[in-house]
Design an enzyme around this catalytic site. Sequence first.
Site, PDB file in Angstrom:
ATOM      1  N   SER A  96       0.812  -1.215   0.000  1.00  0.00           N
ATOM      2  CA  SER A  96       0.000   0.000   0.000  1.00  0.00           C
ATOM      3  C   SER A  96       0.846   1.266   0.000  1.00  0.00           C
ATOM      4  O   SER A  96       0.472   2.264  -0.621  1.00  0.00           O
ATOM      5  CB  SER A  96      -0.948  -0.011   1.198  1.00  0.00           C
ATOM      6  N   HIS A  99       3.064   0.277  12.705  1.00  0.00           N
ATOM      7  CA  HIS A  99       3.230   0.252  11.253  1.00  0.00           C
ATOM      8  C   HIS A  99       1.916   0.620  10.543  1.00  0.00           C
ATOM      9  O   HIS A  99       1.916   1.378   9.572  1.00  0.00           O
ATOM     10  CB  HIS A  99       3.711  -1.143  10.822  1.00  0.00           C
ATOM     11  N   PHE A 109      -9.272   7.199  -3.657  1.00  0.00           N
ATOM     12  CA  PHE A 109      -8.752   6.480  -2.498  1.00  0.00           C
ATOM     13  C   PHE A 109      -9.593   5.237  -2.240  1.00  0.00           C
ATOM     14  O   PHE A 109     -10.732   5.327  -1.812  1.00  0.00           O
ATOM     15  CB  PHE A 109      -8.809   7.426  -1.290  1.00  0.00           C
TER      16      PHE A 109
END
Length: 161
Positions: free
Chosen positions: A65, A96, A121
């Site tokens: 990603s 993370h 998005f």
Amino acid sequence: MATANHNLSSYDKTTIPNANKFRFGIVVSEWNPSITEGLYKGAYETLIEHGVIPNNIIRWNVPGSFELIYGCKKMQEQMVNAVIAIGSVIQGETKHFDFVCEAVSQGIKDLNVVDETPVIFCLLTDNTMQQAIDRSGGKHGNKGTEAAIAAIKMAELRNNS
């Protein structure tokens, strides 16, 4: 929860412009492929349903990603009318998750500010794998479908402005 009692695949098809004159780029993260492939399928099938010619859909894969930002930036250079960024980040035991989600959100926002080609998005940011499954073709529909509709509408906006 935004998807509570809402199916991401539900929309009024009569309000969507015919997209046969547009080209779309879809950048797909290879991380969590069972989720991202479901999202891609929802986006692709929705674009086709609204008139997009299959040859006018370009797909690129990126490793994760975080790499969606660069992939989308390069896709904007491909003479497309809109780009869809598809990824899935699932909460783990470390920070993370927070860093990746924040960076991708800001990166996609930045691409929309500095370039004329809209980037949609379609990054799932879920707490569990089940939540991701539910939003990538499961009980809450498919966020990929929603992203494709947004891409068509933004391509039309760009075309008319």
